[in-house]
Write an enzyme that holds these catalytic residues in place. Structure first.
Site: not given
Ligand code: CO8
Length: 264
Positions: A63, A108, A111, A131
């Site tokens: 998400a 997400g 999921e 999360e």
């Molecule tokens: N949300 C928003 N933006 C994201 C997300 C995300 N989940 N994942 C990646 N991005 C964006 C980055 O911010 C980046 O944007 P920008 O270029 O503008 O800075 C772009 O995508 C590329 O990402 P990275 O530069 O970070 O790429 P890397 O190769 O260095 O890293 C990763 C890749 C490891 C996947 C890293 O991006 C990461 O850790 N992302 C987050 C993963 C995460 O924690 N996901 C879980 C989120 S929580 C969730 O999903 C809960 C679901 C249920 C919600 C319930 C609501 C109440």
């Protein structure tokens, strides 16, 4: 639609989540479009649906953390419900859904894949429920579906540690059914969808419902669910022709043919 591509290939539909600049993260707009795409699937024409992510790096990286960061308790709950309602639509869609996981399937994203009937992955795919490292629980069904798919012990380990796992480990614990080189993934997904699409759609649909509904019931009730769905297949053109074809074949192997099931 800006974030979702919906392609129809004969009896197969392919949904691609297309927000590669954010690794296909699910914000409200992506979720709305995903729901609209699911709603637009003609379940009488479509025999299997494939869901994948755009690009070579990510299925869905979760998400959208930026959008979630300022939510209140009530808004957080509502966002969780929004995702849950859409993923439940996928889970109960009267058509088999295959997740073709082409990279990160985090939060997400993992999921979303678990709301699909079948998961196949690229060898580069990474799975995880990160999360608790963000101060929240999985909120799009992760605590429930992961435990049902890989068992509570492994689900708890993945969720409590927030540790990501690679495709080979996902295969070992039963989170995915198969792993392929990324370059072969979509062809394999479409081949699998095509194999399903050749079978009797009324029966395939009934099997999906029997397995899903049965898993939520005790065994006695689950068997009644199966009996009713089994009975419901009879008198259909597909059942009559499917069985007649077998009997013709027995009578004279030269009469074997591939039944073109009609969904009626
Ligand atoms: N949300 C928003 N933006 C994201 C997300 C995300 N989940 N994942 C990646 N991005 C964006 C980055 O911010 C980046 O944007 P920008 O270029 O503008 O800075 C772009 O995508 C590329 O990402 P990275 O530069 O970070 O790429 P890397 O190769 O260095 O890293 C990763 C890749 C490891 C996947 C890293 O991006 C990461 O850790 N992302 C987050 C993963 C995460 O924690 N996901 C879980 C989120 S929580 C969730 O999903 C809960 C679901 C249920 C919600 C319930 C609501 C109440």
């Amino acid at each position: 639609m800006a974030f979702i591509n919906l392609e129809k290939k004969e009896k197969i539909a392919v949904i691609t989540i297309n927000r590669p600049e954010a690794l296909n993260a699910l914000n409200s707009a992506v979720l709305d479009e995903l729901e609209a795409a699911i709603d637009s699937i003609d379940v009488n024409e479509t025999r299997a649906l494939v869901i994948t992510g755009a690009g070579e790096k990510s299925f869905v990286a979760g998400a959208d953390i930026g959008e979630m960061s300022s939510l209140s308790k009530a808004e957080g709950e509502a966002f969780g419900k929004k995702g849950n309602d859409i993923f439940r639509k996928i889970e109960t869609l009267p058509v088999p859904v295959i997740a073709a996981i082409n990279g990160f399937a985090l939060g997400g994203g993992c999921e979303l894949s678990m709301s699909c009937d079948i998961r196949i992955a690229a060898d580069s795919a990474i799975f995880g429920q990160p999360e608790v490292g963000l101060g929240i629980t999985p909120g799009f069904g992760g605590t429930q579906r992961l435990a049902r798919i890989v068992g509570p012990g492994m689900a708890k380990q993945m969720i409590y540690t927030a540790r990501n796992i690679k495709a080979d480990e996902a295969l070992r614990i039963g989170l995915v059914n198969a792993v392929y080189p990324l370059s072969d993934l979509m062809a394999e997904a479409e081949k699998l969808a095509g194999t399903i699409a050749k079978n009797a759609p009324i029966a395939v649909r009934a099997c999906k419902k029997a397995i899903n509904d049965g898993l939520e019931a005790g065994m006695d009730d689950a068997l009644v669910i199966e009996e009713k769905l089994f009975g419901g297949c009879f008198e259909s053109w597909d059942q009559k022709e499917g069985m007649a074809n077998f009997l013709r074949k027995k009578d004279d192997p030269a009469k074997v043919k591939i039944v073109d099931f009609k969904n009626e």
